[in-house]
Design an enzyme around this catalytic site. Structure first.
Site, PDB file in Angstrom:
ATOM      1  N   TYR A 142       0.851  -1.186   0.000  1.00 42.83           N
ATOM      2  CA  TYR A 142       0.000   0.000   0.000  1.00 42.83           C
ATOM      3  C   TYR A 142       0.883   1.232   0.000  1.00 42.83           C
ATOM      4  O   TYR A 142       1.847   1.305   0.765  1.00 42.83           O
ATOM      5  CB  TYR A 142      -0.893  -0.014   1.242  1.00 42.83           C
ATOM      6  CG  TYR A 142      -1.766   1.210   1.408  1.00 42.83           C
ATOM      7  CD1 TYR A 142      -2.830   1.448   0.548  1.00 42.83           C
ATOM      8  CD2 TYR A 142      -1.534   2.119   2.435  1.00 42.83           C
ATOM      9  CE1 TYR A 142      -3.642   2.571   0.706  1.00 42.83           C
ATOM     10  CE2 TYR A 142      -2.344   3.238   2.607  1.00 42.83           C
ATOM     11  CZ  TYR A 142      -3.396   3.458   1.737  1.00 42.83           C
ATOM     12  OH  TYR A 142      -4.205   4.557   1.900  1.00 42.83           O
ATOM     13  N   ASP A 237       9.158   2.649  -0.192  1.00 42.83           N
ATOM     14  CA  ASP A 237       8.130   3.330   0.573  1.00 42.83           C
ATOM     15  C   ASP A 237       8.355   2.964   2.039  1.00 42.83           C
ATOM     16  O   ASP A 237       7.950   1.904   2.500  1.00 42.83           O
ATOM     17  CB  ASP A 237       6.743   2.902   0.095  1.00 42.83           C
ATOM     18  CG  ASP A 237       5.637   3.566   0.900  1.00 42.83           C
ATOM     19  OD1 ASP A 237       5.947   4.177   1.945  1.00 42.83           O
ATOM     20  OD2 ASP A 237       4.471   3.470   0.487  1.00 42.83           O
ATOM     21  N   LYS A 265       4.321   9.074   8.667  1.00 42.31           N
ATOM     22  CA  LYS A 265       4.130   8.512  10.001  1.00 42.31           C
ATOM     23  C   LYS A 265       5.150   9.023  11.031  1.00 42.31           C
ATOM     24  O   LYS A 265       5.007  10.122  11.529  1.00 42.31           O
ATOM     25  CB  LYS A 265       4.064   6.986   9.909  1.00 42.31           C
ATOM     26  CG  LYS A 265       2.862   6.582   9.018  1.00 42.31           C
ATOM     27  CD  LYS A 265       2.375   5.182   9.104  1.00 42.31           C
ATOM     28  CE  LYS A 265       1.041   5.066   8.375  1.00 42.31           C
ATOM     29  NZ  LYS A 265       1.007   4.183   7.232  1.00 42.31           N
TER      30      LYS A 265
HETATM   31  C1  LIG Z   1       0.329   4.726   5.794  1.00 45.22           C
HETATM   32  C2  LIG Z   1       1.078   4.435   4.562  1.00 45.22           C
HETATM   33  C3  LIG Z   1       1.031   5.285   3.447  1.00 45.22           C
HETATM   34  C4  LIG Z   1       0.098   6.454   3.369  1.00 45.22           C
HETATM   35  O1  LIG Z   1       0.392   7.442   4.278  1.00 45.22           O
HETATM   36  P1  LIG Z   1      -0.763   8.510   4.638  1.00 45.22           P
HETATM   37  O2  LIG Z   1      -0.071   9.468   5.536  1.00 45.22           O
HETATM   38  O3  LIG Z   1      -1.862   7.718   5.276  1.00 45.22           O
HETATM   39  O4  LIG Z   1      -1.200   9.124   3.354  1.00 45.22           O
HETATM   40  C5  LIG Z   1       1.873   5.027   2.386  1.00 45.22           C
HETATM   41  N1  LIG Z   1       2.694   3.971   2.394  1.00 45.22           N
HETATM   42  C6  LIG Z   1       2.752   3.113   3.424  1.00 45.22           C
HETATM   43  C7  LIG Z   1       3.714   1.981   3.396  1.00 45.22           C
HETATM   44  C8  LIG Z   1       1.918   3.310   4.531  1.00 45.22           C
HETATM   45  O5  LIG Z   1       1.940   2.426   5.525  1.00 45.22           O
END
Ligand SMILES: *Cc1c(COP(=O)(O)O)cnc(C)c1O
Length: 422
Positions: A142, A237, A265
């Site tokens: 994701y 990511d 995060k």
């Molecule tokens: C949470 C998450 C996102 C998205 O971040 P948001 O601040 O919710 O837009 C993207 N990549 C990963 C791996 C995530 O866990």
């Protein structure tokens, strides 16, 4: 004071599904959301006044626990001077420097407001830099709710079994290629066919949105090799893994350096912050240096910068190896407690994140993750919650620990698990 039941009814009238992010709905575990009014250390307090031990931690940002004094002090000091200027502030430099010093693959950063923005803009930069259009992503990973990256995505898309994603035109995903996670041969096959067209390979270097799935190191090293050989950008990511699996992220943990890194995060310390980082040449593609447009009214917000920088400074002095070991011991005990009733339980664990999968087979990719018995997880979740242990309300998410979790907290959670009947 109202209770969560009344508040949920009101919320469903005001906000679609009563929540501002789908997995919060607790639908897949057969529960209703709890309204949280306060947090401190490892604990949260619901609107009903129930104190619970929190293993969600705002879905990962709060590696120092809730309301950490240093983080709050920095945020308050910044806030006293005003909330936003839309002009450069020194907090941006502090946070940028901390990120650049920590992560091997990052020479420059552009600060944004969320992980979604980070991955969206990283892909734009990679496409502009390579002059290619196609993106390779992995099943069950994701990267936020970016149109082109929602195909076969993890997190709420997996949890709520949303088929494809209505609202995303086919044209938008026609350049998205998809491979199974942890499968270097599949990647080699796709490159054999599309090599010269692939701008970037984007992945979670430890998957956290199909539950925790730790890659084989060879998978990462092979992606690095292929991308270098084929002139594609390798994008990690690290929105979950950055500053969590190690202070130097998954790239430091595994010793594999990406071209671009997405962050979010933890770097905001509980405030909305994201970042794209990478080598200077590609980062200078962004306007106003280059012509790749990327912008944000509240990007680099001084309060968020101060909280993020205080978080990273505090984390720099923390013992990650100790937290990793305590987390693994805790998760292993949970697994042992559950197995006699639940049958075989798989544990995937790294750093301070883990997932228990209720399936006999090892979980190494999205297909094997989907074999987990989500009904059993739901029963486990509900019974733990009744005992004031707040776990992730979906099996396809990570369970997080923090530096604020004491041995006593972990023991309390184990005691609760011993009372669960599945
Ligand atoms: C949470 C998450 C996102 C998205 O971040 P948001 O601040 O919710 O837009 C993207 N990549 C990963 C791996 C995530 O866990």
């Amino acid at each position: 004071m109202s209770d969560s039941k009344e508040l949920n009814a009101r919320a469903r009238e005001l906000i679609p599904g009563g929540v501002n992010s789908p997995v919060r709905s607790c639908r897949s575990v057969g529960a209703e959301p709890l309204f949280i009014r306060q947090g401190y250390g490892s604990k949260i307090v619901t609107e009903e006044g129930r104190e619970m031990i929190d293993f969600v931690l705002s879905w990962g940002p709060l590696l120092l626990g809730h309301a950490h004094p240093e983080v709050l002090r920095a945020a308050r000091e910044a806030l006293d001077k005003g909330s936003s200027f839309g002009a450069p502030c020194t907090g941006e430099l502090d946070l940028a420097e901390l990120i650049i010093d920590a992560l091997p693959g990052v020479e420059m950063v552009r600060l944004v407001n969320s992980g979604t923005e980070a991955s969206m803009s990283a892909i734009r930069a990679a496409r502009a830099y390579t002059g290619r259009n196609k993106i390779l992503k992995f099943e069950g990973n994701y990267h936020g709710h970016v149109d082109s990256l929602l195909a076969r995505a993890g997190s709420g898309v997996a949890t709520l079994s949303i088929p494809g994603t209505p609202g995303v035109p086919e044209d938008t995903v026609k350049d998205t290629l998809i491979a199974p996670y942890n499968d270097p041969q599949a990647v080699r096959d796709i490159f054999a066919e599309h090599g010269g067209e692939i701008a970037a390979v984007i992945l979670e270097p430890v998957a956290g949105n199909m539950g925790t799935v730790v890659p084989d190191r060879e998978f990462l090293t092979e992606l690095r090799r292929i991308c270098s050989e084929q002139g594609s950008q390798l994008i990690f990511d690290e929105v979950i893994t950055g500053f969590r699996v190690a202070y130097s992220g998954a790239q430091g943990y595994f010793g594999v350096t990406p071209d671009l890194t997405c962050l979010g995060k933890i770097i905001g310390g509980g405030f909305p912050v994201g970042a794209i980082g990478g080598h200077r040449e590609v980062m200078e593609m962004f306007a106003p240096c280059g012509s790749v447009y990327q912008a944000g009214t509240l990007a680099g917000n001084p309060v968020a910068m101060a909280a993020g920088a205080a978080t990273l400074r505090t984390l720099a002095g923390m013992d990650y190896a100790d937290l990793e070991q305590r987390t693994r011991e805790f998760a292993t005990k949970l697994q042992q407690i559950l197995q006699p009733q639940a049958g075989p339980v798989q544990l995937n664990c790294i750093g301070s994140l883990f997932t228990l999968f209720f399936t006999p087979d090892p979980v190494t990719d999205f297909a094997s993750a989907q074999k987990t018995d989500t009904a059993l997880y739901g029963a486990f979740y509900r019974q733990m919650r009744e005992q004031n242990i707040y776990l992730s309300p979906a099996n396809f998410e990570c369970t997080f620990t923090s530096f604020a979790h004491t041995d006593e907290d972990l023991e309390t959670a184990l005691q609760a698990a011993r009372k669960v009947s599945l």
